[in-house]
Scaffold this motif. Structure first.
Motif, PDB file in Angstrom:
ATOM      1  N   LEU A   1       1.042  -0.687  -0.021  1.00 25.94           N
ATOM      2  CA  LEU A   1       0.149   0.231  -0.168  1.00 25.94           C
ATOM      3  C   LEU A   1       0.834   1.254  -0.250  1.00 25.94           C
ATOM      4  O   LEU A   1       1.699   1.002   0.570  1.00 25.94           O
ATOM      5  N   VAL A   2       0.690   1.888  -0.893  1.00 28.92           N
ATOM      6  CA  VAL A   2       1.466   3.927  -0.984  1.00 28.92           C
ATOM      7  C   VAL A   2       0.152   4.636  -1.474  1.00 28.92           C
ATOM      8  O   VAL A   2      -0.390   4.568  -1.619  1.00 28.92           O
ATOM      9  N   GLU A   3       0.889   5.170  -0.205  1.00 30.76           N
ATOM     10  CA  GLU A   3       0.128   6.234   0.222  1.00 30.76           C
ATOM     11  C   GLU A   3       1.528   8.398  -0.338  1.00 30.76           C
ATOM     12  O   GLU A   3       2.038   7.650  -0.857  1.00 30.76           O
ATOM     13  N   SER A   4       0.311   8.777  -0.759  1.00 29.51           N
ATOM     14  CA  SER A   4       0.614   9.685  -1.318  1.00 29.51           C
ATOM     15  C   SER A   4      -0.486  11.120  -1.241  1.00 29.51           C
ATOM     16  O   SER A   4      -1.204  10.800  -0.641  1.00 29.51           O
ATOM     17  N   GLY A   5      -0.128  12.149  -1.727  1.00 26.26           N
ATOM     18  CA  GLY A   5      -0.789  13.425  -1.377  1.00 26.26           C
ATOM     19  C   GLY A   5      -0.886  14.543   0.323  1.00 26.26           C
ATOM     20  O   GLY A   5      -1.272  14.808   0.471  1.00 26.26           O
ATOM     21  N   GLY A   6      -0.033  13.441   1.158  1.00 24.41           N
ATOM     22  CA  GLY A   6       0.311  14.463   2.498  1.00 24.41           C
ATOM     23  C   GLY A   6       1.121  16.228   2.087  1.00 24.41           C
ATOM     24  O   GLY A   6       1.577  16.331   1.176  1.00 24.41           O
ATOM     25  N   GLY A   7       1.470  16.488   3.078  1.00 22.32           N
ATOM     26  CA  GLY A   7       2.069  17.735   2.816  1.00 22.32           C
ATOM     27  C   GLY A   7       1.585  18.718   3.692  1.00 22.32           C
ATOM     28  O   GLY A   7       1.261  18.492   5.144  1.00 22.32           O
ATOM     29  N   LEU A   8       2.522  19.927   3.511  1.00 19.16           N
ATOM     30  CA  LEU A   8       2.264  21.413   4.407  1.00 19.16           C
ATOM     31  C   LEU A   8       0.960  22.111   3.766  1.00 19.16           C
ATOM     32  O   LEU A   8       0.964  22.552   3.469  1.00 19.16           O
TER      33      LEU A   8
END
Length: 121
Positions: free
Chosen positions: A4-11
């Motif tokens: 499972l690979v997440e993406s889209g996080g940030g400040l």
């Protein structure tokens, strides 16, 4: 090997929006529920939102009306649209899937490595 690979996080500033994605890959026979959890510094991991294979959803009270979980079964992907973000939403967000790999007869829990969401001005 299932991943499972997440993406889209940030400040993001308070009141802003982010969209998280999590793609499940590998030899997958079937996926039951998919969910997002989060863990803030010094706190336990908590369930944020969950979606069944049929599309039914549940949310923790603090994110109702602000977060929306969805999934694309053809892509084995779960999303979470997060609007009106607050500093208390700051955490590492983890993707979870209950799925059956091709080489197993039972459903198992799988986790992503997490993506950091920081809400700050």
């Amino acid at each position: 090997q299932v991943q499972l690979v997440e993406s889209g996080g940030g400040l993001v500033q308070p009141g802003g929006s982010l969209r998280l994605s999590c793609a499940a890959s590998g030899s997958i026979f079937s996926i039951d529920t998919m969910a997002w959890y989060r863990q803030a510094p010094g706190k336990e991991r908590e369930l944020v939102a969950i979606i069944t294979s049929g599309g039914s959803t549940q949310y923790r009270d603090s994110v109702k009306g602000r977060f929306t979980i969805s999934r694309d079964n053809a892509k084995n992907t779960v999303y979470m649209q997060m609007n009106d973000l607050k500093p208390e939403d700051t955490a590492v967000y983890y993707c979870n899937a209950v799925l059956r790999p091709h080489d197993r007869l039972t459903y198992m829990d799988y986790w992503g490595k997490g993506t950091l969401v920081t809400v700050s001005s």
